[in-house]
Design a protein around this motif. Structure first.
Motif, PDB file in Angstrom:
ATOM      1  N   ILE A 132      -4.749  15.995  -4.424  1.00 41.97           N
ATOM      2  CA  ILE A 132      -3.652  16.014  -5.104  1.00 41.97           C
ATOM      3  C   ILE A 132      -3.497  14.707  -6.161  1.00 41.97           C
ATOM      4  O   ILE A 132      -3.698  13.664  -5.488  1.00 41.97           O
ATOM      5  N   LYS A 133      -3.520  15.078  -7.141  1.00 37.85           N
ATOM      6  CA  LYS A 133      -3.228  13.926  -8.267  1.00 37.85           C
ATOM      7  C   LYS A 133      -1.867  13.639  -8.605  1.00 37.85           C
ATOM      8  O   LYS A 133      -0.761  14.588  -8.251  1.00 37.85           O
ATOM      9  N   MET A 134      -1.862  12.362  -8.783  1.00 37.44           N
ATOM     10  CA  MET A 134      -0.569  11.822  -9.560  1.00 37.44           C
ATOM     11  C   MET A 134       0.171  12.384 -10.512  1.00 37.44           C
ATOM     12  O   MET A 134      -0.678  12.814 -11.418  1.00 37.44           O
ATOM     13  N   GLY A 135       1.417  12.897 -10.523  1.00 42.02           N
ATOM     14  CA  GLY A 135       2.067  13.664 -11.548  1.00 42.02           C
ATOM     15  C   GLY A 135       1.893  15.148 -11.519  1.00 42.02           C
ATOM     16  O   GLY A 135       2.552  15.682 -12.350  1.00 42.02           O
ATOM     17  N   THR A 136       1.400  15.540 -10.171  1.00 39.99           N
ATOM     18  CA  THR A 136       1.244  17.134 -10.216  1.00 39.99           C
ATOM     19  C   THR A 136       2.699  17.519 -10.047  1.00 39.99           C
ATOM     20  O   THR A 136       3.495  17.189  -9.106  1.00 39.99           O
TER      21      THR A 136
ATOM     22  N   SER B 134       9.329  12.762  -7.968  1.00 35.50           N
ATOM     23  CA  SER B 134      10.050  12.089  -8.895  1.00 35.50           C
ATOM     24  C   SER B 134      11.422  12.647  -9.308  1.00 35.50           C
ATOM     25  O   SER B 134      12.006  13.303  -8.278  1.00 35.50           O
ATOM     26  N   ASN B 135      12.299  11.984 -10.074  1.00 39.43           N
ATOM     27  CA  ASN B 135      13.478  12.470 -10.266  1.00 39.43           C
ATOM     28  C   ASN B 135      13.602  14.258 -10.388  1.00 39.43           C
ATOM     29  O   ASN B 135      12.801  14.636 -11.012  1.00 39.43           O
ATOM     30  N   ASN B 136      14.699  14.580  -9.779  1.00 40.80           N
ATOM     31  CA  ASN B 136      14.736  16.016  -9.708  1.00 40.80           C
ATOM     32  C   ASN B 136      13.933  16.606  -9.228  1.00 40.80           C
ATOM     33  O   ASN B 136      13.541  18.005  -9.227  1.00 40.80           O
ATOM     34  N   ASP B 137      13.099  16.022  -8.227  1.00 39.15           N
ATOM     35  CA  ASP B 137      12.033  16.779  -7.418  1.00 39.15           C
ATOM     36  C   ASP B 137      10.964  17.236  -8.133  1.00 39.15           C
ATOM     37  O   ASP B 137      10.509  18.613  -7.841  1.00 39.15           O
ATOM     38  N   GLY B 138      10.515  16.730  -9.256  1.00 36.19           N
ATOM     39  CA  GLY B 138       9.717  17.478 -10.238  1.00 36.19           C
ATOM     40  C   GLY B 138       8.131  17.153  -9.827  1.00 36.19           C
ATOM     41  O   GLY B 138       7.573  18.351  -9.775  1.00 36.19           O
ATOM     42  N   CYS B 139       7.687  16.225  -9.918  1.00 35.90           N
ATOM     43  CA  CYS B 139       6.261  15.783  -9.874  1.00 35.90           C
ATOM     44  C   CYS B 139       6.121  14.702  -8.695  1.00 35.90           C
ATOM     45  O   CYS B 139       6.943  13.968  -8.287  1.00 35.90           O
ATOM     46  N   VAL B 140       4.713  14.868  -8.140  1.00 38.14           N
ATOM     47  CA  VAL B 140       4.505  14.013  -7.075  1.00 38.14           C
ATOM     48  C   VAL B 140       4.036  12.493  -7.825  1.00 38.14           C
ATOM     49  O   VAL B 140       3.433  12.178  -8.984  1.00 38.14           O
ATOM     50  N   VAL B 141       4.890  11.341  -7.151  1.00 43.83           N
ATOM     51  CA  VAL B 141       4.762  10.023  -7.796  1.00 43.83           C
ATOM     52  C   VAL B 141       4.070   8.911  -7.071  1.00 43.83           C
ATOM     53  O   VAL B 141       3.869   8.015  -7.112  1.00 43.83           O
ATOM     54  N   ALA B 142       4.234   9.493  -5.663  1.00 46.45           N
ATOM     55  CA  ALA B 142       3.388   8.662  -4.605  1.00 46.45           C
ATOM     56  C   ALA B 142       2.786   9.643  -3.581  1.00 46.45           C
ATOM     57  O   ALA B 142       3.308  10.691  -3.022  1.00 46.45           O
ATOM     58  N   ARG B 143       1.694   8.927  -3.173  1.00 43.42           N
ATOM     59  CA  ARG B 143       0.677   9.619  -2.218  1.00 43.42           C
ATOM     60  C   ARG B 143       0.228   8.920  -0.992  1.00 43.42           C
ATOM     61  O   ARG B 143      -0.297   7.656  -1.274  1.00 43.42           O
TER      62      ARG B 143
ATOM     63  N   ASN C 281       0.843  -1.202   0.061  1.00 46.42           N
ATOM     64  CA  ASN C 281      -0.063  -0.093   0.037  1.00 46.42           C
ATOM     65  C   ASN C 281       0.815   1.269   0.009  1.00 46.42           C
ATOM     66  O   ASN C 281       1.666   1.363   0.766  1.00 46.42           O
ATOM     67  N   ASN C 282       0.725   2.189  -1.160  1.00 45.04           N
ATOM     68  CA  ASN C 282       1.335   3.453  -1.049  1.00 45.04           C
ATOM     69  C   ASN C 282       2.929   3.194  -0.682  1.00 45.04           C
ATOM     70  O   ASN C 282       3.386   3.823   0.119  1.00 45.04           O
ATOM     71  N   PHE C 283       3.399   2.267  -1.580  1.00 46.01           N
ATOM     72  CA  PHE C 283       4.761   1.466  -1.039  1.00 46.01           C
ATOM     73  C   PHE C 283       6.019   2.755  -0.800  1.00 46.01           C
ATOM     74  O   PHE C 283       6.550   2.576   0.250  1.00 46.01           O
ATOM     75  N   TYR C 284       6.145   3.660  -1.569  1.00 49.81           N
ATOM     76  CA  TYR C 284       7.147   4.796  -1.426  1.00 49.81           C
ATOM     77  C   TYR C 284       6.937   5.441  -0.011  1.00 49.81           C
ATOM     78  O   TYR C 284       7.856   5.651   0.822  1.00 49.81           O
ATOM     79  N   CYS C 285       5.782   5.872   0.257  1.00 48.53           N
ATOM     80  CA  CYS C 285       5.191   6.601   1.242  1.00 48.53           C
ATOM     81  C   CYS C 285       5.359   5.580   2.278  1.00 48.53           C
ATOM     82  O   CYS C 285       5.773   6.095   3.491  1.00 48.53           O
ATOM     83  N   SER C 286       5.020   4.445   2.460  1.00 52.07           N
ATOM     84  CA  SER C 286       5.186   3.354   3.450  1.00 52.07           C
ATOM     85  C   SER C 286       6.569   3.304   4.169  1.00 52.07           C
ATOM     86  O   SER C 286       6.792   2.969   5.230  1.00 52.07           O
ATOM     87  N   CYS C 287       7.482   3.267   2.756  1.00 48.19           N
ATOM     88  CA  CYS C 287       8.929   2.827   3.055  1.00 48.19           C
ATOM     89  C   CYS C 287       9.515   4.271   4.016  1.00 48.19           C
ATOM     90  O   CYS C 287      10.231   4.015   5.081  1.00 48.19           O
ATOM     91  N   GLU C 288       8.993   5.339   3.775  1.00 46.41           N
ATOM     92  CA  GLU C 288       9.425   6.506   4.355  1.00 46.41           C
ATOM     93  C   GLU C 288       8.877   6.540   5.959  1.00 46.41           C
ATOM     94  O   GLU C 288       9.538   6.893   6.908  1.00 46.41           O
ATOM     95  N   ARG C 289       7.606   5.957   5.938  1.00 45.07           N
ATOM     96  CA  ARG C 289       7.021   5.914   7.453  1.00 45.07           C
ATOM     97  C   ARG C 289       7.589   4.941   8.273  1.00 45.07           C
ATOM     98  O   ARG C 289       7.686   4.941   9.469  1.00 45.07           O
ATOM     99  N   VAL C 290       8.134   3.714   7.765  1.00 46.59           N
ATOM    100  CA  VAL C 290       8.582   2.695   8.456  1.00 46.59           C
ATOM    101  C   VAL C 290       9.833   3.273   9.680  1.00 46.59           C
ATOM    102  O   VAL C 290       9.889   3.039  10.754  1.00 46.59           O
TER     103      VAL C 290
END
Length: 423
Positions: free
Chosen positions: A49-53, A31-40, A8-17
């Motif tokens: 907030i939509k993916m890719g914003t 995302s790369n270079n802190d451009g867009c949202v890739v995990a919420r 579930n929300n894998f990237y975010c869950s890794c940060e929460r661990v």
């Protein structure tokens, strides 16, 4: 029966661990270079907030709602994925990892009905306890139906993390409410065709004839159609290997203007392509190097590098491909003109299996010696860490081409300097 386990929300869950204070707070990963949202996290999804914003569009909203923002930490995510998969492998003799946060499990012979659900909940609980990553399991007779079940398991907490589709009534009820665009294997182009014929749900799709589906979506669509009807016919391990591999990156700030920096970047991109080639036991016969200035900065001089080299003998040798890529870059690089290259990359293509190599009578390279050296380097790197031994042009100090990571967390599980200290 087949189970799909999805983190579930894998990237975010890794940060929460490793930061329990974030457990109930909104989190986004960029995302790369802190451009867009890739995990919420779920809290951020509820904010709309939509993916890719792009980050710059929502910076004020994130600050106003105290949203924790992180740069992508691929070393951390990759290692946490490895831990999840290792735990899952203890529960079934047959596991197929589909992506960094998904895996299919063959649960044949583990019971049926409530017994299977109970076993699934045991798996979900073990993963949560062992890694801190919450997961959801969908169980069904086919992989596509397991994907559907997993989606319902995430949406409704009443399932307790495990949703099963094991009867015809459950299958029909699940597909009746499932949008066709959410079905695994239905792309955007196919979606437009299906909606044109009034197909809006997965159930609508299954009620069409096989000949209709074959004519509209070819054999790939027929496989999805059969899977939704309960006939298993998709084997992830039999999916075709990649025909080309690309590693590229956009550079931070204004870009790169020095040849030495661009060479180092291209050399490292080539090295990553080699790693991927070896992972799928293949070699390439063509390599393309490209670099170009920003297409949005018309006030700056424009230039594009794009050169393809044909290799006499298919190869996945690190030294050969890195040196070829760097040579191709030097051929087209312009010292004069003040060009700022914003993006560069390497593509290896015309890929063939490494077990069937067509040699060349006039080949000047000692392939046997090259193979022995590559095996020795691989063994040292496996023992001492990635890139312990590398080609000199890959460099050690130049960081100008590296990703912009202003919000990156520590590599808690792979870097001894970042290990958590308990006071």
């Amino acid at each position: 029966m087949i189970a799909l386990v999805d983190c579930n929300n894998f990237y975010c869950s890794c940060e929460r661990v490793f930061n329990p204070l974030l457990r109930d707070k909104p989190v986004v990963v960029l995302s790369n270079n802190d451009g867009c949202v890739v995990a919420r996290s779920n809290e951020v999804k509820a904010m709309g907030i939509k993916m890719g914003t792009p980050l710059y569009q929502i910076r004020e909203v994130l600050e106003a709602n105290n949203v924790a923002v992180f740069s992508s930490n691929y070393n951390l995510y990759g290692d946490m994925s490895r831990r999840v998969m290792m735990l899952l492998s203890e529960f079934t003799p047959e596991l197929t990892q589909y992506s960094i946060d998904e895996a299919f499990l063959d649960l044949s012979g583990f019971g049926e009905g409530e017994k299977l659900v109970s076993y699934g909940r045991k798996i979900v609980k073990t993963i949560g306890k062992g890694t801190g990553i919450p997961v959801t399991m969908g169980i069904a007779p086919t992989k596509t139906l397991a994907k559907v079940a997993s989606r319902y398991g995430k949406k409704y907490k009443g399932y307790g993390g495990v949703c099963i589709i094991d009867t015809e009534d459950k299958r029909i009820k699940a597909l009746q409410r499932f949008e066709i665009g959410e079905v695994w294997g239905i792309g955007h182009r196919s979606l437009d065709k299906l909606r044109y014929y009034g197909i809006n749900t997965a159930l609508d799709f299954t009620q069409k004839s096989e000949s209709f589906v074959r004519k509209l979506l070819t054999i790939t669509g027929v496989r999805t159609w059969k899977e939704l009807r309960g006939e298993s016919c998709i084997d992830v391990e039999e999916l075709p290997q990649k025909k080309s591999i690309c590693t590229s990156r956009s550079f931070p700030d204004s870009g790169l203007s020095e040849l030495s920096s661009l060479e180092e970047a291209v050399a490292n991109f080539s090295s990553e392509c080699v790693r991927k080639l070896r992972m799928q036991h293949s070699c390439c016969t063509e390599i393309t190097v490209f670099a170009y200035t920003s297409r949005f900065r018309l006030d700056l001089p424009q230039h594009c590098i794009n050169r393809t080299i044909h290799l006499q003998v298919p190869t996945n040798d690190l030294q050969e491909l890195v040196s070829t890529a760097v040579w191709a870059l030097r051929m087209d690089f312009r010292k004069e003109g003040g060009y700022q290259y914003k993006k560069a990359g390497v593509i290896v293509w015309n890929i063939v299996p490494d077990s069937a190599i067509q040699t060349n009578l006039f080949d000047t390279i000692d392939r046997e010696k090259q193979s022995r050296l590559a095996a020795a380097i691989d063994a040292i790197n496996r023992k001492n860490g990635h890139n312990t031994i590398k080609v000199a042009v890959q460099g050690t100090t130049d960081k100008s081409w590296h990703l912009k990571c202003e919000h990156i967390s520590k590599q808690y599980t792979t870097n001894l300097d970042d290990v958590i200290t308990v006071k």
